[in-house]
Design an enzyme around this catalytic site. Sequence first.
Site, mmCIF file in Angstrom:
data_model
loop_
_atom_site.group_PDB
_atom_site.id
_atom_site.type_symbol
_atom_site.label_atom_id
_atom_site.label_comp_id
_atom_site.label_asym_id
_atom_site.label_seq_id
_atom_site.Cartn_x
_atom_site.Cartn_y
_atom_site.Cartn_z
ATOM 1 N N GLY A 75 0.681 -1.231 -0.033
ATOM 2 C CA GLY A 75 -0.044 0.077 0.103
ATOM 3 C C GLY A 75 0.813 1.387 -0.020
ATOM 4 O O GLY A 75 0.655 2.099 -0.637
ATOM 5 N N THR A 76 1.889 1.358 0.663
ATOM 6 C CA THR A 76 2.889 2.437 0.637
ATOM 7 C C THR A 76 3.398 2.743 -0.613
ATOM 8 O O THR A 76 3.288 3.976 -0.955
ATOM 9 C CB THR A 76 3.978 2.285 1.676
ATOM 10 O OG1 THR A 76 3.450 2.170 3.161
ATOM 11 C CG2 THR A 76 4.868 3.324 1.885
ATOM 12 N N ASN A 162 -8.059 4.639 8.891
ATOM 13 C CA ASN A 162 -7.415 3.445 9.595
ATOM 14 C C ASN A 162 -7.370 3.363 11.229
ATOM 15 O O ASN A 162 -7.152 2.386 11.691
ATOM 16 C CB ASN A 162 -6.155 3.121 9.175
ATOM 17 C CG ASN A 162 -5.214 4.723 9.311
ATOM 18 O OD1 ASN A 162 -5.591 5.713 8.762
ATOM 19 N ND2 ASN A 162 -4.251 4.617 10.197
ATOM 20 N N GLN A 190 -8.160 0.076 4.030
ATOM 21 C CA GLN A 190 -8.670 -0.628 5.101
ATOM 22 C C GLN A 190 -10.270 -1.233 4.641
ATOM 23 O O GLN A 190 -10.797 -1.665 5.528
ATOM 24 C CB GLN A 190 -8.941 0.632 6.194
ATOM 25 C CG GLN A 190 -7.557 0.764 6.677
ATOM 26 C CD GLN A 190 -7.033 -0.146 7.828
ATOM 27 O OE1 GLN A 190 -7.754 -0.998 8.165
ATOM 28 N NE2 GLN A 190 -5.665 -0.201 7.952
ATOM 29 N N HIS A 212 -1.634 -7.888 2.783
ATOM 30 C CA HIS A 212 -1.771 -8.261 4.102
ATOM 31 C C HIS A 212 -2.781 -7.698 4.954
ATOM 32 O O HIS A 212 -2.945 -8.231 6.267
ATOM 33 C CB HIS A 212 -0.392 -7.804 4.694
ATOM 34 C CG HIS A 212 -0.236 -6.670 5.147
ATOM 35 N ND1 HIS A 212 -0.525 -6.139 6.371
ATOM 36 C CD2 HIS A 212 0.259 -5.547 4.363
ATOM 37 C CE1 HIS A 212 -0.226 -4.757 6.461
ATOM 38 N NE2 HIS A 212 0.241 -4.336 5.230
ATOM 39 N N THR A 248 10.822 -6.812 -10.803
ATOM 40 C CA THR A 248 10.730 -8.475 -11.163
ATOM 41 C C THR A 248 9.448 -8.652 -10.299
ATOM 42 O O THR A 248 9.489 -8.334 -8.965
ATOM 43 C CB THR A 248 11.796 -9.366 -10.890
ATOM 44 O OG1 THR A 248 13.050 -9.096 -11.591
ATOM 45 C CG2 THR A 248 11.241 -10.774 -11.091
ATOM 46 N N CYS A 336 4.153 6.729 17.258
ATOM 47 C CA CYS A 336 5.592 6.609 18.018
ATOM 48 C C CYS A 336 6.530 6.836 17.013
ATOM 49 O O CYS A 336 6.911 6.243 15.941
ATOM 50 C CB CYS A 336 5.833 5.319 18.558
ATOM 51 S SG CYS A 336 7.322 5.356 19.675
#
Length: 400
Positions: A75-76, A162, A190, A212, A248, A336
């Site tokens: 996703g990033t 999220n 999400q 994931h 690839t 954090c």
Amino acid sequence: MTSSARRTVYLDHAATTPMLPAAIEAMTSHLGRTGNASSLHGSGRAARRTVEESRETIAAALNAQPSEVVFTSGGTEADNLALKGLWWARLNEDPRRRRILLSGIEHHAVLDSAIWLEQHEGAEIEWLPVDELGRVQLRDLRAAIEQDPETVSFVSLMMANNEVGTLQPVREVAALAHEHAIPVHTDAVQAVGQIPVDFADLGVDAMTITAHKIGGPYGIGALVVRKETKLVPIVHGGGQERDVRSGTLDTPATAGFAVALEHAIRSQPEAGARLIGLRDELVKGVLATVPGALVSGDPVGRLPGNAHLSFSGCEGDSLLLLLDARGIEVSTGSACNSGVAEPSHVLLAMGYDDLRARGSLRFTLGRTSTRADVEAVLENIGPVVERAMSAGLQNVGRNA
């Protein structure tokens, strides 16, 4: 019961979710096979067949065309490709297009990409406000666009937040932006598997998904892009994936992704109803157990598996660690950064004060969640909050 035998209660499915056994089987069945999907020999053609069959499965599940599915590392990367690729493509067509319209509650993959464009490429970010439930209002978007439509590069708005789980009016946003031929990107990471997601019906130009979060493997996602939407590549090399994303292809991961997504979409109606029942039971029980606890986000228009609660007089990190010590894994409403806990940018954008933003927990349920998990939270949340409040008061006394 000893700690080694204690059952883990996993309620952080928004961060990642356990792999579906069928996805594991699909992925591992390809791990021992050799073949680069770009090679022309037999092994390469076999790998290519797996990739393209996976692409077709993913496209069908989302009501998209196979050629619109561009595989990425997750996703990033897909968010980065969408924002930077749209920015440069739009700017190349018209140098006036420097305004990016963005909500302040986006995932950091979107926020930080936009801020990078602002700092390095001269983009002008205009932050769309959200209400106390975390929703963008169409009137604010319309006002921002109509201020000067010709200077808008694109709009990016996530389908579902999220942290607090609030759903956004993405379809209406796309329709409004398209009145001025402005492209729209949505991060649907999400949302997929929790609510119906239909790419064609949404009308967006680009949509981010990842494996994931839906029971697939780590390290693979996709940007679903309309065929007519122009993107400038941010990764260069062999020209794979429509010359938009070189590299690839991970053939085993595409197979696992496809199986997980097909299952998530097929089971979504039943799974959504089950999660709503468990979530509502959890929220009702926490509110009855902990005086002063508050629910964040839209009470109705939210993800089925999301319960976001704040606890007065507590630090979210303390609550998280105390629950973790009891085998219950959740997330906080704070980020954090370099070891320093900071209030969530999402909650601050919704108008929460610093104390409420810091004292929040996110419980996210998924495919493996059970009523026993909810009961474990309700059994432990009262004592945990009491201990966290006591620790907070002791710290106040030491600092006085």
